[in-house]
Each structure stands twice: as C-alpha cells, then as structure tokens.
Design a protein around this motif. Structure first.
Motif, mmCIF file in Angstrom:
data_model
loop_
_atom_site.group_PDB
_atom_site.id
_atom_site.type_symbol
_atom_site.label_atom_id
_atom_site.label_comp_id
_atom_site.label_asym_id
_atom_site.label_seq_id
_atom_site.Cartn_x
_atom_site.Cartn_y
_atom_site.Cartn_z
ATOM 1 N N ARG A 85 4.767 -10.505 9.309
ATOM 2 C CA ARG A 85 5.524 -11.439 7.570
ATOM 3 C C ARG A 85 6.872 -11.338 8.381
ATOM 4 O O ARG A 85 7.811 -11.358 8.942
ATOM 5 N N GLU B 104 20.137 0.302 -1.938
ATOM 6 C CA GLU B 104 19.227 0.769 -2.268
ATOM 7 C C GLU B 104 18.068 0.580 -1.274
ATOM 8 O O GLU B 104 17.292 1.352 -1.352
ATOM 9 N N ALA B 105 17.984 -0.905 -1.032
ATOM 10 C CA ALA B 105 16.783 -0.904 0.370
ATOM 11 C C ALA B 105 15.949 -0.110 0.811
ATOM 12 O O ALA B 105 15.773 0.144 1.737
ATOM 13 N N LEU C 27 10.658 -4.056 3.061
ATOM 14 C CA LEU C 27 9.902 -2.720 3.024
ATOM 15 C C LEU C 27 8.790 -2.284 2.304
ATOM 16 O O LEU C 27 7.356 -2.533 2.536
ATOM 17 N N GLY C 28 8.668 -3.782 1.568
ATOM 18 C CA GLY C 28 7.040 -3.601 0.148
ATOM 19 C C GLY C 28 5.909 -3.922 0.928
ATOM 20 O O GLY C 28 5.119 -3.374 1.595
ATOM 21 N N MET C 29 6.340 -4.588 2.164
ATOM 22 C CA MET C 29 5.704 -5.393 2.752
ATOM 23 C C MET C 29 5.400 -4.507 4.008
ATOM 24 O O MET C 29 4.280 -4.580 4.721
ATOM 25 N N LEU D 82 5.544 -1.821 4.365
ATOM 26 C CA LEU D 82 5.154 -0.314 3.664
ATOM 27 C C LEU D 82 3.563 -0.658 3.362
ATOM 28 O O LEU D 82 2.636 0.279 3.577
ATOM 29 N N GLY D 83 2.852 -1.249 3.046
ATOM 30 C CA GLY D 83 1.430 -2.077 2.553
ATOM 31 C C GLY D 83 0.472 -2.306 3.345
ATOM 32 O O GLY D 83 -0.469 -2.256 3.008
ATOM 33 N N CYS D 84 1.403 -2.916 4.500
ATOM 34 C CA CYS D 84 0.910 -2.881 5.446
ATOM 35 C C CYS D 84 0.382 -2.106 6.070
ATOM 36 O O CYS D 84 -0.614 -1.996 6.721
ATOM 37 N N ALA E 73 14.177 -5.631 0.134
ATOM 38 C CA ALA E 73 13.360 -4.414 -0.292
ATOM 39 C C ALA E 73 11.376 -5.127 -0.547
ATOM 40 O O ALA E 73 11.619 -4.273 -0.711
ATOM 41 N N ILE E 74 11.741 -6.740 -0.409
ATOM 42 C CA ILE E 74 10.654 -6.979 -0.726
ATOM 43 C C ILE E 74 10.367 -6.839 0.596
ATOM 44 O O ILE E 74 8.732 -6.612 0.695
ATOM 45 N N LYS F 11 14.302 6.132 4.283
ATOM 46 C CA LYS F 11 13.686 7.817 3.670
ATOM 47 C C LYS F 11 12.060 7.376 4.363
ATOM 48 O O LYS F 11 11.577 8.083 4.881
ATOM 49 N N PHE F 12 11.541 6.470 4.283
ATOM 50 C CA PHE F 12 10.458 6.284 4.708
ATOM 51 C C PHE F 12 9.480 5.740 5.810
ATOM 52 O O PHE F 12 8.598 4.579 6.275
ATOM 53 N N ALA G 21 15.245 3.154 0.758
ATOM 54 C CA ALA G 21 14.215 3.784 0.430
ATOM 55 C C ALA G 21 13.686 3.391 2.158
ATOM 56 O O ALA G 21 12.477 4.430 3.030
ATOM 57 N N ASN H 151 17.634 -9.591 -2.124
ATOM 58 C CA ASN H 151 16.313 -8.880 -2.203
ATOM 59 C C ASN H 151 15.221 -8.745 -1.690
ATOM 60 O O ASN H 151 14.473 -8.517 -0.833
#
Lengths: 311, 272
Positions: free
Chosen positions: B61, B156-157, B125-127, B129-131, B122-123, B163-164, B160, B119
């Motif tokens: 991505r 913030e991101a 990171l979401g990708m 984690l989702g993958c 953060a986005i 952390k992940f 996170a 942004n």
C-alpha cells in the motif's frame, strides 16, 4: 430482554455479530470501559485496537483498516468523536464511503449531566447530518439499541449510532420492532398534533402525549430512530393527518431531528412545527432529570409546545 | 533495475509534473520534486503492485500523506500503466478523474484519500494492522512532508504504531524544510526531526533522499526490523533538479510558463 442501557445492549449485539464475522474490530481511544466493551475485549482480545486518548488517530486508523476489508467500529464519547475527529470522519471515512461504524456514547444532556458542558454533547447529530453519506441512528432505549446496532452492521458504509450513558429508561415493551430508515408510530390517540421524538427522551414524549390525552388533546407519537436517511414519506403522512407537529430530542434544536422534520414539512406538507430540545444555549452541571427539566425538555415544555403548535 | 535507470525515471516523473501542471494550469510542482527519487524506487522497484488489478488484496500500500504532491503520484501511476499518460493533462479539471488531491475511488492505484495534512501515518497504520490481521504479508509505505509533522495527529499515530510494533509500516519523511508559509525551521520547532521519531520508539534512519542507493539500502534495512515501525528521514531539496524551482518556495504552488517548461526540458534532457 434485560438490558441495562443502550451501551450494554449495543455492545452485546456487536459481540454476537463478531462471533460470526472475524473482520469486526473495535477501535478505541480509551473508551473500552465507557463503551461497555470489556466483555468483547475478553472474548476477542486481538480485535480491540486501543490507541489511547487520541480520537483523530482512532478514526484515521479505522479508515485505513476499512481499506483492507476490515469492519472497524470506532467507539468514543459522542462529542470527542464527532467534534475532535470531525474532519477525519468527513474526509477519510464519509468522502470515500468507507465501511467504518461510529458509536457515540453519552449523547445529549442526559449523557453528560453532572459532568457539565465539556461532556454533554448536543451537536453530534447536526455535525454528522451535514456530511454526505453518513447514516445516523438514535435508538430510544436498550432493547432498541440492541437491534439498532445489528441494523447498523448490516449497512454498507459509514453509520453513526448514538448511545447514552446508562441513565436512559426502558420505554418500549419486549418485541418492539426496530426498522432502519423507517419512523414508527408509538401511540396514536388521534390526529390533533404529531409528536416526533428521537432517542432516550422518549419517556418524556410518552408522558406528554398521555398528559395531552387526559386534557382532551389526542395526538400521535412517532419514534424517529433513523435521522438520516430520513423517512420523509412516513413523516409527511403523519404531518398530513395531524396538520401540526412538535419535535423532541436531547440535542440542540439546530441540526438534528427538529430541522430534519421541518425540512420534510417545508417540502412535502407545509405546517407548523415547533422544536423541543436544547434552545441553542449551553446548560450546566446537574442531575439528569433536573437538567432536562431546566433546559427545555420537561414534559410541560412538550405539552406547551403541542398546545402552541395547534393554535 | 539499475540505479541510473531509477534516477532517470525520477527525472522523467519530474518533467511529467512540470508538463502536467503547465497543461492543467494548476497544481503544486515544487513539493513533487523532493520526493521524485523515493517515488521512483517505490513504484518502479520496491512495491508489490498489479496495475491490471489495482485492488489486489496482497499488494503493498502507498499513502501520499502530503497529498498536494499528487501530480507526481499520478505520473508514476500512469507510467506504471494504471491509466493512459494523456489523462495527466486533465488534472484538476471537472471532466477528469484526476482530482486536485488523491481520491481512492476515482483514481486507479490510489489506496487512500489524502491531502488534508497529517493523516497519512494514522491511515497507513490502519492499513498495516488490517493487512497483518488478515495474514497479508506486505508493506505499507507512506510519505509525509516535514511541515505536516506539525500536526498533532502525526504524533498520536506515531505512538500507536510503536505500541502495535507495526514492522510492516515504513514512513519516509520528506525533509525539504519548506511548507506553504515558509521555512519549517522558522514556523515551528520541529527540527531535529529524527530525534522525535526516535523518542517515539520508531526505527529511524537518516539518508539523502535524492540518493537512489541510500533509499534502496534504507528500505532493505527497515524490512529487517519487524518489531518497530520505520521512519526514513530523507534530507531533500524542494524543487530538486528543476533549476528555477530548487529550494525556492515560490514553486510550492505555481504554474510554469511555456518558457519555464522548456527550461525544465533542457535541464533534464540528458537525465531522462
């Protein structure tokens, strides 16, 4: 069904759905306890993404998750979610139409009561209603919240579910249906006046309708549990019968139910509509019932508005 | 692909940007030039992509957090074969799918909306984690500007992601020291940038963002780190390789004239 509050009820429904769909995850900006999602976390520890007190990050992260096919639900206090992370909801979820669900906790004056204005949220629905593509559900009690949460998860794309803080009374009998996108007549004494109510002040709307009935005014009470998309035809049919209306909501009178009903009236059935709710001012700390009474949501306010609308 | 070939692609993309913004009559050319070499390595060597199947679930991505630099993203996508090159001239026009800032639904190959600054981490990171949750073994690459790191959500991101332990998230910081209103070092106290990412527990490398070999090596190194997200701090020059744009913030958003397009062509003719 013994459900203590809208929060417990909605989370129970989501936990049940999560057993069948491993793509459902909760994204939390330190709101697991507030969302009553601790049992969900015990059952699915890897499916709660806790980002700490960071609502903007939570919403963007959920957007990223959704691009990969996950089904994230962001849980947070209604105002921190819709105001702090407003732009993230609009630009990164609503605009691309991503399949992210949003749960706003402690909605309304009732939700924040003694915490004061910082924790009372009466702008959330207005904010989200102005964003194309966001569906909005406002169940009236715990049982309705259970079905509303299930209905939300059946929707494709962004959807907001407004919940309370545990102070919301059960108002409907077991087996009361919940239909996404449709208004429902709660009580019909007659066509003198229509009362459209939304969310967990339904008990006050019922009390007002009954009081009016005892005084010889026979109205119809309608539960508007989906604010967007609005069931315009359903609303217009009631307006057409009654010829005047009152709206009742624990939200500022601008932006949410009141405006939505006025829009339908203007477009499909012009008639007098008076809005009961927070009258565009900031309240203060206080016990829930006293606060609602003090700031425009007393049963007598609804009754008075109904009488005025009928003039 | 050789280093020289990648360097030539980077310059080809730079010229595409000059020509695209010229034809479109609008856009941000300067911010594209500082990331051209990173874009060349990512899109023409590193990333696992399938232009015939833009939504292939297993793909890597890409998040262009500094979305205003999208002319170079669109040029890279066109040259990868996601859509015909002639579409580039439609940039920012009503009839075109090439939006003023990236749109994931209108533009094949774009993985997320971007353009509202700050942004992308953060986005991304979401990708990532989702993958990871779905067992997809891939990488999420993001490019953030330096100016946009003034936004709070970046940090913030950053917290996170550490952390992940998002080892599949690799972020390039494009440190050209310019933002819309002037020098980053004058508008904020962001610098030194690398120190801050270190403090947020990221794996941090500092490189010359115009050195193809260093970019390649940094990616290889980042991939070895599986328990931390990676930040590659890239020293860059805004407007790089376009003589009148280099380190000149007037080109943050400006349209080259016919003559300026010719100057760019001349400057790059032996480097493409």
């Amino acid at each position: 069904m013994a459900l203590k509050s809208t929060r417990e009820a909605a989370m129970l429904a989501i936990q049940e759905l999560a057993r069948e769909d491993e793509k459902i995850v909760i994204v939390s900006p330190d709101a697991v306890a507030a969302a009553r999602a601790t049992k969900f976390r015990e059952e699915f520890p890897d499916r709660v993404i806790e980002v700490g007190i960071a609502e903007q990050d939570a919403v963007d992260l959920a957007a990223g998750l959704a691009t990969t096919g996950m089904k994230p639900i962001v849980v947070s206090y209604a105002g921190f979610l819709t105001m702090r992370a407003c732009e993230m909801i609009r630009t990164f979820i609503a605009y691309p139409g991503l399949n992210v669900k949003l749960i706003g906790l402690n909605g309304g004056m009732l939700g924040g009561e003694r915490e004061g204005v910082t924790h009372q949220f009466y702008e959330d629905i207005g904010i989200l209603r102005s964003m194309p593509g966001v569906k909005i559900i406002t169940p009236a009690d715990g049982q309705q919240a259970y079905f509303a949460a299930k209905a939300m998860m059946e929707q494709e794309g962004p959807c907001y579910l407004r919940l309370g803080s545990g102070r919301e009374p059960e108002v409907f009998p077991d087996g009361t249906p919940f239909t996404f996108g449709k208004v429902r007549e709660v009580k019909n004494y007659g066509n003198d006046v229509a009362i459209f109510a939304s969310g967990f002040i339904m008990d006050r709307a019922i009390a007002a309708l009954d009081e009016l009935h005892e005084a010889g005014i026979n109205g119809t009470l309608v539960d508007v549990s989906t604010i967007k998309p609005m069931d315009s035809e359903g609303v217009a049919a009631v307006l057409s019968r009654c010829g005047c209306a009152v709206t009742v909501e624990d939200h500022n009178i601008y932006g949410a139910l009141g405006d939505a009903i006025c829009e339908v009236a203007c477009r499909l059935n012009p008639c007098r509509v008076l809005r009961v709710g927070l009258q565009d001012k900031y309240p203060r700390s206080g016990k829930a019932a006293e606060l609602l009474d003090a700031y425009g949501l007393a049963v007598k306010d609804i009754v008075a508005a109904a009488r005025e609308a009928m003039k | 692909m050789t280093v020289e070939e990648l360097s030539r692609i980077a310059n080809r993309l730079r010229l595409d940007v000059v020509e695209t913004v010229h034809l479109a009559g609008d856009g941000h050319p300067g911010p594209c030039m500082s990331i051209a070499d990173i874009m060349a390595v990512l899109f023409f060597e590193e990333m696992k992509l399938d232009p015939a199947n833009p939504r292939w679930p297993e793909r890597d991505r890409f998040v262009l957090s500094k979305g205003h630099a999208c002319p170079i993203l669109y040029a890279a996508l066109a040259r990868k074969g996601y859509f015909p090159l002639e579409e580039l001239k439609g940039l920012r026009s009503l009839g075109s799918f090439l939006q003023g800032h990236p749109d994931m639904n209108k533009i094949p190959g774009v993985d997320t909306v971007s353009g509202s600054l700050g942004n992308g981490v953060a986005i991304g990171l979401g990708m990532a984690l989702g993958c990871r949750m779905q067992g997809i073994e891939n990488y999420v690459y993001a490019i953030v500007g330096d100016g946009e790191e003034e936004e709070g959500i970046i940090w913030e991101a950053a917290m996170a992601a550490a952390k992940f332990k998002a080892g599949n998230l690799i972020v390039f910081a494009d440190l050209n020291n310019h933002q819309s209103g002037g020098k980053v070092t004058e508008l904020s106290s962001l610098y030194p940038v690398a120190d801050k990412w270190n403090a947020f527990h990221w794996h941090v490398q500092e490189i010359d963002g115009h050195d193809i070999t260093q970019i390649q090596a940094a990616i290889a190194e980042a991939k070895k780190v599986t328990d931390k997200p990676s930040l590659i701090a890239c020293k860059t020059v805004k407007g790089k390789n376009i003589p009148y744009m280099e380190d000149n913030n007037a080109w943050h958003k400006r349209v080259p004239t016919d003559e300026e397009v010719e100057i760019a062509r001349e400057a790059l003719k032996d480097k493409i």
